[in-house]
Scaffold this active site. Structure first.
Site, short mmCIF file in Angstrom:
data_model
loop_
_atom_site.label_atom_id
_atom_site.label_comp_id
_atom_site.label_asym_id
_atom_site.label_seq_id
_atom_site.Cartn_x
_atom_site.Cartn_y
_atom_site.Cartn_z
N HIS A 326 0.81 -1.22 0.00
CA HIS A 326 0.00 0.00 0.00
C HIS A 326 0.84 1.27 0.00
CE1 HIS A 326 -3.36 -2.66 0.93
NE2 HIS A 326 -4.11 -1.68 0.47
N GLY A 327 2.00 1.22 0.61
CA GLY A 327 2.81 2.43 0.59
C GLY A 327 4.10 2.27 1.34
#
Lengths: 478, 294
Positions: A326-327
């Site tokens: 996701h990041g």
């Protein structure tokens, strides 16, 4: 080009008209037109990254063919790893390079060593995580002899770059999407109407629910240090609905758009907030990513075949990788870790596949036990979302500390957006009731009154929609 | 296909029709309900007399207390300060005062670093949007000020949707419920409370050669025989480049300079805004020096 923008309102009908009115006779033309539209759609963000997309597509197309034609296993392995390394290399450089450099510098400074490695001024190409995963699944499937490589470059490029799924999924598989692209599509009125209704519902979720919640959640998360416990609790709840409305709304628009062109995409959300445990939640939330990790990571690692130790290890690995996907931030990793911890009791008691059907199927209301199970699961996911939303771990921990300080001073807060913090609860309650009664379908538009309902939803979008702060979809940043 | 296109066209037409009805309904509510914004309030003052009118930015809105002016002078006063208002906005307000035939003795215009700015306020804009079809003053302002002017003008309800936070469903509800705001209660004065940290607010180093809206304002007042007085409200002593006001005085002869009048930091909410106590203190000084000539 955002799905909730005026430019998309022009783009979509133009492509739709060209697709059905001009190119009804030739499959080649249908696919070529969709590919051109997809590249145009992508170039509207940043045309420079189109080259990266085309390169990534070409790489997987070429290595796929090379693997298939390899004379021996060694050659096949070579092409396979070449593709994997380059694909993940791009992802690593664009998404994770600065994160690793910063983390390494922080680690060294912890030992008193000052360092100054270069960080890069990098813009993350929109959708890179999604189209890279498309390509990876294709290459892995060929390597494992599950599919044969696609020889038609246009069809393959369309599989990777098809505009409804290009920037934020759903993450498709070659086995599902490519066969549809090989068949000529004929206009189907019912399918197109279904697509239209689904787009409408997606817009409602994005413009009314997600963007309204965003205004409140942002106001609270931006002032978390001074907010009381009630306000912080509301902030976390609003973010839960923001991210749900945002991402599932996006997915509905993507699926609906694709139906207009006669192509079905994977369903990405299936009423996750009505889940009775975390395992069920993950079967209903971002389904295409969860199943990707299951098929391409969890099962190759041994899945649930080994002993309990290996099951637990594999579960933690996929949740941590999912968080990291996701990041590039420790907050996402902790979010993944938390979900793995939530999952653990279900795994240990072998009850992670207890709830395969939607709750209270065929009934109007849940039982008391079901209700409290849903509530508990929602509380757990909402707690985890605090990490997802926070910019740093420090922010998340302070937010949680203040949340559980049970400070009720000041009562219901009046936020900087000139709204009382509780105002949105009424709308959310109505939304939950609405979703509850349509939970056995893909969207609420069914039955004889669906057109009336569509008019009502349009009215809601017009009256309650947030247009002053039209925001990008959260998952575009991933 | 034909059936699909017809149905989508029908939905599109229904949507447009709903937007049109909503636009009419919202506009009617803003036109007729009891005022919640200053522009709504201004509209209700048509043909009335207000002796002293103060126009400017938030430095007027939170710096001039009409009730004190009224008490000290025995005359009526109105605060028409708007957050972030620039000279272009002031010119529009001035024209509206004239348009609604509000009789007055004198108008006071606060001017400071706004002399260097030619844009308009984005905060003022939503207040006039409901009335944009009423007259050219509103229309011209938006034409100059808004990149969405054409959409506002030609797409029904777009103006309310685009400004949903200020003019949306919630505000309509509050209008219908007749919830009052300071716009009416304190005759436009919006008190600020507290005493923020020291700010080193810098004024610009140099003053622009001219400001076209000052010229418009002066010409408009001359043409309509409006008596105006320019003044500069107080700044906190931490403000740097206060010499800017000296330069401003060369551009606007007769400017009352109060920029260094308030020395006590406790009377400021921040570097360039007085708090409630400060506003009361300054209004007394203003009334004594300008209105009663003590």
């Amino acid at each position: 080009m955002l799905y909730n923008s005026l430019s998309y309102l022009v783009f979509l009908p133009v492509v739709f008209a060209l697709y059905w009115l001009v190119n009804t006779k030739s499959l080649k033309l249908q696919n070529l037109l969709l590919l051109a539209a997809s590249y145009f759609f992508y170039a509207c963000w940043d045309w420079r990254f189109l080259f990266l997309l085309v390169f990534s597509t070409g790489l997987d197309y070429f290595t796929g063919l090379q693997m298939h034609n390899a004379k021996n296993q060694g050659h096949k392995k070579f092409w396979f790893w070449l593709s994997i390394i380059i694909n993940l290399g791009f992802l690593g450089v664009f998404k994770y390079y600065n994160f690793f450099v910063d983390s390494f510098q922080e680690l060294l400074s912890g030992f008193g060593i000052q360092s100054s490695f270069w960080t890069l001024q990098i813009i993350l190409p929109v959708g890179i995580s999604f189209y890279t995963f498309h390509g990876l699944s294709y290459v892995i499937d060929i390597y494992n002899d599950r599919i044969k490589p696609e020889k038609n470059i246009v069809d393959y490029s369309l599989f990777v770059s098809y505009f409804p799924l290009l920037v934020a999924g759903p993450i498709e598989r070659a086995t599902h999407l490519l066969p549809q692209l090989k068949k000529k599509r004929h206009f189907d009125y019912h399918k197109a109407m279904d697509g239209f209704y689904q787009i409408l519902w997606g817009l409602f979720k994005k413009i009314v629910i997600a963007d309204s919640c965003a205004a409140y959640a942002n106001a609270i998360f931006d002032n978390y240090e001074n907010a009381n416990s009630i306000t912080l609790l509301l902030g976390a709840i609003y973010f839960s609905f923001q991210i749900y409305g945002d991402f599932s709304g996006y997915s509905d628009i993507a699926l609906g758009t694709s139906k207009l062109f006669g192509i079905d995409l994977f369903r990405n959300f299936n009423f996750p907030y009505f889940s009775r445990d975390i395992a069920e939640f993950w079967r209903r939330w971002h389904i295409s990513l969860s199943s990707w990790f299951r098929d391409y990571l969890y099962i190759p690692l041994g899945g649930s075949k080994g002993g309990l130790k290996s099951k637990v290890r594999n579960t933690f690995i996929i949740f941590l990788v999912s968080g990291f996907w996701h990041g590039a931030n420790w907050t996402f990793i902790v979010w993944g870790l938390l979900n793995a911890i939530y999952f653990l009791p279900l795994l240990l008691t072998n009850s992670n596949r207890n709830h395969l059907e939607i709750v209270a199927k065929g009934k109007s209301w849940p039982t008391v036990k079901e209700f409290f199970s849903i509530l508990l699961t929602f509380c757990l996911t909402t707690f985890a979302w605090i990490f997802f939303r926070s910019e740093t771990l420090g922010q998340a921990f302070t937010y949680i500390k203040n949340l559980f300080s049970f400070n009720f001073e000041g009562g219901i807060a009046y936020l900087e957006i000139d709204r009382y913090s509780v105002e949105l609860l009424f709308m959310l309650f109505a939304f939950i009731v609405f979703e509850w009664f349509s939970r056995e379908k893909e969207h609420p538009f069914f039955g004889k009154a669906k057109d009336m309902l569509a008019v009502f939803v349009i009215l809601m979008i017009v009256v309650f929609g947030v247009y002053s702060q039209a925001s990008e979809f959260i998952y575009f940043q991933f | 296909m034909k059936q699909f296109i017809l149905k989508i066209a029908l939905f599109f037409a229904v949507t447009l029709f709903m937007m049109l009805l909503l636009d009419l309904a919202y506009t009617k509510v803003y036109q007729t309900s009891s005022p919640r914004t200053k522009i709504q309030y201004l509209r209700t003052l048509k043909d009335q007399k207000i002796d002293y009118i103060f126009i400017g930015s938030s430095r007027v809105e939170s710096g001039i207390v009409p009730s004190i002016i009224e008490k000290k002078t025995g005359k009526t006063a109105l605060n028409l300060g708007f957050q972030a208002a620039k000279l272009h906005d002031i010119y529009t307000i001035l024209q509206l005062v004239q348009h609604y035939k509000i009789k007055h003795e004198r108008i006071f215009i606060q001017v400071d670093y706004s002399y260097n700015i030619n844009q308009a306020s984005t905060i003022f804009q939503p207040e006039i949007i409901p009335f944009m079809h009423e007259n050219e003053i509103y229309d011209n302002h938006l034409k100059f000020d808004s990149i969405h002017y054409n959409q506002y003008r030609y797409i029904p309800f777009f103006r309310y949707g685009r400004n949903d936070l200020k003019l949306g469903f919630r505000e309509i509800g509050l209008n219908l419920a007749k919830k009052k705001t300071n716009a009416v209660t304190y005759k436009g004065y919006a008190p600020l409370y507290g005493n923020a940290e020291k700010h080193h607010f810098p004024l610009p180093d140099k003053i622009n050669e001219s400001n076209e809206y000052i010229k418009h304002i002066q010409e408009f007042c001359e043409k309509n025989k409006i008596k105006i007085t320019f003044y500069t409200a107080p700044f906190c002593q931490h403000t740097t480049n206060l010499d800017f006001i000296a330069q401003l005085k060369t551009k606007i002869p007769g400017l009352y300079d109060f920029s260094r009048t308030v020395k006590d930091e406790n009377l400021f909410q921040n570097a360039n805004h007085l708090n409630d106590k400060g506003a009361q203190y300054f209004t007394e000084i203003f009334a004594d020096e300008v209105l009663t000539n003590k």
